[in-house]
Design an enzyme around this catalytic site. Structure first.
Site, PDB file in Angstrom:
ATOM      1  CB  CYS A  25      34.562  63.803 112.786  1.00  0.00           C
ATOM      2  SG  CYS A  25      33.349  62.810 111.762  1.00  0.00           S
ATOM      3  CB  THR A  53      27.477  66.097 115.129  1.00  0.00           C
ATOM      4  OG1 THR A  53      27.665  66.898 113.871  1.00  0.00           O
ATOM      5  CG2 THR A  53      26.325  67.276 115.754  1.00  0.00           C
TER       6      THR A  53
END
Length: 238
Positions: free
Chosen positions: A196, A83
């Site tokens: 992202c 992430t």
């Protein structure tokens, strides 16, 4: 081949992409039935998201650091935080283990620089777009980082958490992201960083008039390259 450690589940939608890409890349490079030796620790994202919103980053870092220790104990030789946003606690996680952490922003910056670009648009969660832990890391590599305006940052953040993290992909949101990218390009962006891991579920190179840097893919490529690199003579591991 070294064993790749993964801190995933943030969200599991993109972690599934990590697993797929790591294995596809390994098969491409090694051939036959080869796949990537991996150790995955998948956390409960609801808990992490609550800590993010509350600004309790050190506590979130402790959760990931404990998971990293478990991944190391399970035999991982290198570590990925799956992430972009949670790279805010990358130093805290790295300090908890002896194995190297492959920093997602560093691999992305290297890819941007390799194409000779210096000014990039950044899309991601509000944390990633607005705080310095990611923007500053890119800037340390000599990059100028542009982000959408306040309304654009808010909407991009909403799409990530309210749609993509739940496995929802809407054409309306794809069109919105294309418009945001067009605005970044008009402001001078020479490329766009998909900062992202879930954004790659929505848009790709065909949605942008300038090069798109898919951070999940770049992270996986760097990990497989490192995993396939022999240890130096006299070294027990990386």
């Amino acid at each position: 081949m070294k064993t790749i450690g993964l801190l995933g589940g943030m969200s599991w939608e993109s972690t599934a992409e990590y697993y797929r890409l790591l294995n596809e890349l390994t098969r491409e490079r090694r051939g036959g039935l080869h796949s990537a030796p991996c150790v995955l620790y998948s956390v409960d994202f609801a808990r992490i998201e609550q800590l993010q919103v509350a600004g309790r980053w050190e506590e979130a870092g402790t959760v990931l650091a404990e998971a990293a220790v478990a991944v190391q104990a399970a035999g991982a030789d290198l570590l990925l935080i799956c992430t972009n946003t949670m790279h805010k606690v990358a130093d805290q996680v790295a300090a908890a283990v002896r194995i190297p952490l492959v920093h997602l922003a560093d691999t992305t910056a290297a890819a941007v620089r390799a194409q000779g670009l210096r000014r990039v648009g950044l899309l991601g969660t509000a944390f990633t777009m607005e705080q310095d832990f990611y923007r500053g890391r890119l800037a340390a590599h000599g990059l100028q980082v542009l982000t959408p305006g306040a309304d654009g940052r808010r909407r991009v953040h909403e799409v990530i958490y309210e749609e993509l993290c739940l496995g929802v992909v809407r054409e309306e949101s794809r069109r919105y992201f294309r418009d945001v990218i067009a605005d970044l390009v008009a402001a001078g962006a020479e490329g766009v960083v998909l900062g992202c891991t879930e954004i790659e579920l929505l848009i790709g190179g065909d949605d942008s008039p300038v090069p798109v840097f898919a951070t999940t893919l770049l992270h996986c490529e760097a990990a497989v390259t490192l995993a396939l690199t022999p240890a130096e003579p006299g070294c027990a591991g990386p």
